[in-house]
Design an enzyme around this catalytic site. Structure first.
Site, PDB file in Angstrom:
ATOM      1  CG  HIS A 160       8.920 -50.938 -30.516  1.00 35.36           C
ATOM      2  ND1 HIS A 160       8.918 -51.192 -29.161  1.00 35.36           N
ATOM      3  CD2 HIS A 160       9.551 -51.985 -31.093  1.00 35.36           C
ATOM      4  CE1 HIS A 160       9.529 -52.332 -28.940  1.00 35.36           C
ATOM      5  NE2 HIS A 160       9.911 -52.842 -30.092  1.00 35.36           N
ATOM      6  NE  ARG A 209      13.025 -50.486 -29.262  1.00 29.52           N
ATOM      7  CZ  ARG A 209      12.639 -50.931 -28.083  1.00 29.52           C
ATOM      8  NH1 ARG A 209      12.439 -50.095 -27.086  1.00 29.52           N
ATOM      9  NH2 ARG A 209      12.437 -52.226 -27.886  1.00 29.52           N
ATOM     10  CD  GLU A 225      15.160 -50.097 -32.405  1.00 30.11           C
ATOM     11  OE1 GLU A 225      14.068 -49.969 -32.993  1.00 30.11           O
ATOM     12  OE2 GLU A 225      15.450 -51.092 -31.734  1.00 30.11           O
ATOM     13  NE  ARG A 280      17.355 -51.977 -27.329  1.00 25.64           N
ATOM     14  CZ  ARG A 280      16.387 -52.407 -28.101  1.00 25.64           C
ATOM     15  NH1 ARG A 280      15.731 -53.501 -27.794  1.00 25.64           N
ATOM     16  NH2 ARG A 280      16.064 -51.764 -29.207  1.00 25.64           N
TER      17      ARG A 280
END
Ligand code: NAG
Ligand code: NAG
Ligand code: NAG
Ligand code: NAG
Ligand code: NAG
Ligand code: NAG
Ligand code: NAG
Ligand code: NAG
Ligand code: NAG
Length: 373
Positions: A160, A209, A225, A280
């Protein structure tokens, strides 16, 4: 530019003050590139250009001289796009290249450019049938001229993010699906990559990530992540291979449920004295978090300075982009509601707060931001 070397100002390093700065922002799924203007005195953030493109770019990156912009493309065919930047608003589409090798069914997710000759561009697809990386050559004008190398990670990989060491002789890849960190050496003539090593994440389900390297070249910072942590790895000077220092910091509060979050991005500040990281929220009512760390001169993390809720979940974004001229400013992008914010780091680095907010609602904004000046 009024000054080219960093000078200490109120504890934070700054090269330029009292200027108007432009940022370029990409989107998920909608075909626009936005140019924003941030006035670091008036603290205003305005949309100055809305450019229609033929490719939505979930990740964009500047060339070393900022004369080119490279983006991922989620449109037909899936691959990468190349633009010439005459300035921050005069953006000209040049070409696109298709993902090759085993990765044609994957979606391009990340792109970055080397700052050393031959200035090759590196891209990573995510998902699909197998996992590969892309090395692209550029012409004398910095425009992508072709697919130089389609290389393979492993069948369980999903890379990623990527980062170079300071000399751009080694490339680190964060393998989210494979819970691994890969090291490749860079051929200084062709830009092609050769496998060096593959080390695992700190624990099962850590899921690296994104990565960043300190300007000293001694430390690799890894966003986990799955674990919702920031991990510190030391880079071996002889081999260039990172090893876990058994140092992690939380990117969500201690009483939060980890499965309600997915951590996102890490980036070193202008001077190399601070580190920004974000998480997030996965549910619509769960805000993301932004965190800051102080670093030693060699880049070891000395302290987690703050862990502060962001305005929204962040959506699939909450990507943080520190400015390239001062430790003071970083741009945060959100795709849940569609906005960009400028965050200001306190003079002693102990906190950060929002000084400007701009809504950019088009159904796909905002992916990541790059500072043009
Ligand atoms: C990519 O390039 C091809 C060939 O020039 C063109 O037909 C296609 O529309 C381009 N696609 C994108 C998304 O730019
Ligand atoms: C970019 O250049 C164009 C001319 O090509 C000019 O009209 C525009 O004002 C410039 N934009 C910026 C932000 O300097
Ligand atoms: C990469 O893959 C594409 C698509 O399969 C192919 O056209 C191209 O020749 C490959 N390039 C290299 C350098 O292997
Ligand atoms: C490299 O990483 C993959 C995960 O992507 C893993 O399956 C594989 O075993 C690793 N190989 C080595 C040599 O560590
Ligand atoms: C090791 O350190 C030397 C001196 O600082 C540096 O030139 C070299 O690039 C480093 N090697 C690696 C692999 O980082
Ligand atoms: C890692 O650090 C933790 C405490 O933070 C400690 O309990 C553990 O023993 C350490 N593990 C190793 C291998 O040093
Ligand atoms: C978010 O909403 C869900 C579903 O309504 C609820 O189960 C959860 O507790 C809420 N989370 C927070 C942090 O409010
Ligand atoms: C940083 O500055 C703020 C005021 O701006 C102050 O409240 C805080 O105590 C300072 N922290 C440190 C560690 O000096
Ligand atoms: C950019 O312009 C298009 C029309 O060309 C519009 O649909 C879109 O909403 C605009 N974006 C923003 C953020 O205003």
């Amino acid at each position: 530019m009024r000054a080219s070397t960093p000078v200490a100002l109120l504890g934070l390093a700054t090269a330029v003050m009292g200027e108007v700065h432009q940022l370029i922002v990409g989107t998920f799924g909608t075909e626009f590139l936005y140019t924003l203007e941030f006035d670091d005195q008036a603290l205003t953030l305005d949309l100055i250009s809305n450019m229609s493109t033929n490719a939505a770019s979930s990740w964009i990156a500047l060339s070393h001289d900022k004369k080119n912009l490279y983006g991922t493309s989620w449109n037909i065919p899936t691959g990468y796009v190349s633009y010439t930047l005459n300035n921050a608003t005069d953006i000209v589409y040049d070409t696109n290249v298709t993902i090759g090798g085993d990765c044609q069914s994957s979606k391009a997710i990340f792109i970055m450019a080397s700052s050393e000759p031959p200035y090759a561009v590196y891209g990573s697809p995510f998902g699909g049938t197998a996992d590969c990386g892309s090395v692209m050559s550029v012409n004398a004008d910095g425009v992508i001229s072709g697919m130089q190398q389609n290389y393979t990670y492993s069948s369980s990989s999903g890379v990623h993010g990527m980062a170079f060491n300071p000399a751009n002789t080694l490339l680190y890849s964060s393998d989210d699906s494979g819970n691994a960190l890969w090291t490749h050496s860079v051929d200084q003539t062709t830009g092609e990559l050769t496998y060096v090593a593959n080390v695992s994440g700190p624990a099962t389900g850590s899921d690296p990530r994104h990565v960043a390297v300190h300007p000293s070249g001694e430390y690799l910072y890894v966003i986990l992540e799955g674990a919702n942590e920031l991990a510190q790895y030391s880079i071996d000077n002889a081999t260039g291979v990172p090893s876990f220092d058994n140092v992690t910091y939380p990117l969500i509060p201690s009483d939060a449920t980890s499965s309600s979050y997915w951590s996102d991005e890490v980036a070193v500040s202008f001077s190399g004295n601070y580190l920004w990281a974000t998480s997030r929220g996965r549910a619509t009512n769960t805000t993301g978090y932004i965190s800051g760390f102080s670093l030693s001169t060699t880049g070891a993390i000395t302290q987690q300075m703050f862990l502060t809720p962001t305005t929204s979940t962040g959506g699939t974004s909450n990507s943080i982009a520190p400015s390239g001229f001062s430790d003071k400013w970083a741009a945060l992008t959100d795709s849940a509601s569609g906005f960009v914010e400028i965050w200001e780091l306190a003079a002693n680095g102990s906190a950060a707060s929002i000084v400007a907010h701009l809504d950019l609602v088009d159904g796909g904004c905002c992916a990541n931001a790059v500072w043009y000046n």
